[in-house]
Write a protein that holds these residues in place. Structure first.
Motif, short mmCIF file in Angstrom:
data_model
loop_
_atom_site.label_atom_id
_atom_site.label_comp_id
_atom_site.label_asym_id
_atom_site.label_seq_id
_atom_site.Cartn_x
_atom_site.Cartn_y
_atom_site.Cartn_z
N TRP A 4 0.83 -1.20 0.00
CA TRP A 4 0.00 0.00 0.00
C TRP A 4 0.87 1.25 0.00
O TRP A 4 1.89 1.31 0.67
CB TRP A 4 -0.87 0.07 1.25
N ASN A 5 0.42 2.29 -0.70
CA ASN A 5 1.01 3.61 -0.56
C ASN A 5 0.58 4.18 0.79
O ASN A 5 -0.49 3.86 1.30
CB ASN A 5 0.49 4.57 -1.64
N LEU A 6 1.41 5.05 1.35
CA LEU A 6 1.05 5.73 2.59
C LEU A 6 0.86 7.22 2.32
O LEU A 6 1.54 7.81 1.48
CB LEU A 6 2.12 5.52 3.66
N TYR A 7 -0.08 7.80 3.06
CA TYR A 7 -0.44 9.21 2.94
C TYR A 7 -0.24 9.87 4.29
O TYR A 7 -0.25 9.21 5.33
CB TYR A 7 -1.91 9.34 2.53
N ASP A 8 -0.11 11.21 4.26
CA ASP A 8 -0.03 11.93 5.53
C ASP A 8 -1.43 12.37 5.96
O ASP A 8 -2.43 12.05 5.30
CB ASP A 8 0.95 13.11 5.43
N LYS A 9 -1.52 13.12 7.05
CA LYS A 9 -2.82 13.50 7.62
C LYS A 9 -3.62 14.40 6.69
O LYS A 9 -4.83 14.53 6.84
CB LYS A 9 -2.65 14.17 8.98
N MET A 24 0.72 -0.09 11.14
CA MET A 24 0.85 1.22 10.50
C MET A 24 1.75 2.11 11.36
O MET A 24 1.65 2.10 12.57
CB MET A 24 -0.52 1.89 10.34
N LYS A 25 2.60 2.88 10.68
CA LYS A 25 3.42 3.86 11.38
C LYS A 25 2.53 5.00 11.87
O LYS A 25 1.51 5.32 11.24
CB LYS A 25 4.48 4.44 10.45
N LYS A 26 2.94 5.62 12.94
CA LYS A 26 2.18 6.76 13.49
C LYS A 26 2.04 7.86 12.43
O LYS A 26 2.98 8.14 11.69
CB LYS A 26 2.92 7.29 14.72
N ASP A 27 0.86 8.43 12.38
CA ASP A 27 0.56 9.54 11.47
C ASP A 27 0.68 9.17 9.99
O ASP A 27 1.02 10.02 9.16
CB ASP A 27 1.41 10.77 11.79
N THR A 28 0.44 7.91 9.66
CA THR A 28 0.36 7.50 8.26
C THR A 28 -1.00 6.86 8.02
O THR A 28 -1.64 6.36 8.94
CB THR A 28 1.47 6.50 7.85
N TYR A 29 -1.43 6.90 6.76
CA TYR A 29 -2.77 6.46 6.40
C TYR A 29 -2.71 5.76 5.05
O TYR A 29 -1.82 6.01 4.26
CB TYR A 29 -3.71 7.68 6.33
N HIS A 30 -3.70 4.88 4.79
CA HIS A 30 -3.76 4.25 3.48
C HIS A 30 -5.14 4.51 2.86
O HIS A 30 -6.05 5.00 3.53
CB HIS A 30 -3.43 2.75 3.56
N LEU A 31 -5.27 4.17 1.59
CA LEU A 31 -6.47 4.48 0.82
C LEU A 31 -7.29 3.21 0.57
O LEU A 31 -6.76 2.20 0.11
CB LEU A 31 -6.08 5.14 -0.50
N LEU A 98 -18.12 10.49 -2.49
CA LEU A 98 -17.74 11.01 -1.19
C LEU A 98 -16.49 10.30 -0.71
O LEU A 98 -16.15 9.21 -1.16
CB LEU A 98 -18.87 10.91 -0.17
N SER A 99 -15.80 10.97 0.21
CA SER A 99 -14.62 10.40 0.86
C SER A 99 -14.83 10.51 2.36
O SER A 99 -15.28 11.55 2.85
CB SER A 99 -13.35 11.16 0.46
N VAL A 100 -14.53 9.42 3.04
CA VAL A 100 -14.73 9.35 4.48
C VAL A 100 -13.37 9.03 5.10
O VAL A 100 -12.64 8.17 4.59
CB VAL A 100 -15.75 8.23 4.82
N THR A 101 -13.05 9.71 6.17
CA THR A 101 -11.81 9.37 6.88
C THR A 101 -12.12 8.34 7.96
O THR A 101 -13.22 8.30 8.49
CB THR A 101 -11.16 10.62 7.52
N PHE A 102 -11.16 7.51 8.24
CA PHE A 102 -11.27 6.57 9.35
C PHE A 102 -9.92 6.54 10.06
O PHE A 102 -8.98 7.24 9.64
CB PHE A 102 -11.74 5.18 8.89
N ASP A 103 -9.81 5.80 11.14
CA ASP A 103 -8.61 5.85 11.98
C ASP A 103 -7.30 5.75 11.22
O ASP A 103 -6.36 6.47 11.52
CB ASP A 103 -8.64 4.75 13.05
N HIS A 104 -7.22 4.86 10.26
CA HIS A 104 -5.95 4.62 9.58
C HIS A 104 -6.02 4.90 8.09
O HIS A 104 -5.22 4.35 7.33
CB HIS A 104 -5.46 3.19 9.83
N GLY A 105 -6.98 5.73 7.65
CA GLY A 105 -6.99 5.98 6.22
C GLY A 105 -8.13 6.82 5.72
O GLY A 105 -8.84 7.49 6.47
N TYR A 106 -8.26 6.74 4.41
CA TYR A 106 -9.26 7.47 3.65
C TYR A 106 -10.04 6.46 2.83
O TYR A 106 -9.46 5.54 2.26
CB TYR A 106 -8.58 8.48 2.73
N ASP A 107 -11.34 6.66 2.75
CA ASP A 107 -12.22 5.73 2.05
C ASP A 107 -12.96 6.50 0.97
O ASP A 107 -13.80 7.35 1.27
CB ASP A 107 -13.20 5.11 3.05
N ASP A 108 -12.62 6.24 -0.30
CA ASP A 108 -13.31 6.86 -1.43
C ASP A 108 -14.47 5.96 -1.85
O ASP A 108 -14.29 4.76 -2.07
CB ASP A 108 -12.37 7.03 -2.63
N ILE A 109 -15.66 6.56 -1.97
CA ILE A 109 -16.85 5.80 -2.31
C ILE A 109 -17.40 6.28 -3.65
O ILE A 109 -17.69 7.47 -3.81
CB ILE A 109 -17.92 5.92 -1.21
#
Length: 171
Positions: A4-9, A24-31, A98-109
């Motif tokens: 997975w690619n990682l994204y910032d906040k 997951m590393k602290k302050d990183t997110y996936h899609l 829409l896009s929803v954020t969750f604890d460890h990422g971003y969710d594109d719908i």
């Protein structure tokens, strides 16, 4: 191995990747992406997850969902997931509804208005046990009886409400 690619906040792509299942590393997110297909009868195509899935085994879910792989765009990941899970070839040349954020990422719908013949789907397979069309009331009932993933009913309502628009009022 799924990478997975990682994204910032701020949802800016970093140069880092991670292997699915690693911490997951602290302050990183996936899609993550979801594709929702709704037919002309105002029914959503839903899928039953295989019993050996790590998350929510055997439960019903919205049409398709999964993580975007390293190097993929959101649209490419959504197209791949729908092909892998249902055998449907879609070119999602659109923005997510829409896009929803969750604890460890971003969710594109993505929401797609399309007729699909259930017997044309390539199921069962490694991820999907079964599919069917369901009205919003049927999905609500499935959420209540815990046979559907525990989404907020307001999210399900929003998916139906946004099927022809991108957040603006649909008159």
């Amino acid at each position: 191995m799924e990478l997975w690619n990682l994204y910032d906040k701020d949802r800016v792509l970093t140069k880092e990747t991670m292997v699915r299942g690693d911490e997951m590393k602290k302050d990183t997110y996936h899609l993550v992406v979801h594709v929702v297909i709704i037919n002309s009868e105002n029914q959503m195509l839903i899928q039953q997850r295989q019993w050996d899935k790590i998350g929510a085994p055997g439960l019903w879910d919205i049409t398709v969902g999964g993580s975007v792989l390293a190097g993929e765009t959101s649209q490419e990941g959504a197209s791949r997931e729908i092909s892998e899970e249902l055998g449907i070839e879609l070119d999602l040349n659109q923005r997510p509804h829409l896009s929803v954020t969750f604890d460890h990422g971003y969710d594109d719908i993505y929401i797609v208005n399309q007729e699909v013949e259930l017997d044309s789907l390539k199921i069962p397979n490694d991820e999907v046990l079964d599919t069917k069309w369901a009205s919003i009331d049927e999905i609500y009932e499935m959420i209540d009886n815990k046979s559907f993933i525990n989404y907020r009913k307001s999210l399900i309502q929003l998916l139906f409400d946004m099927r022809y628009s991108y957040g603006d009022k649909n008159d």
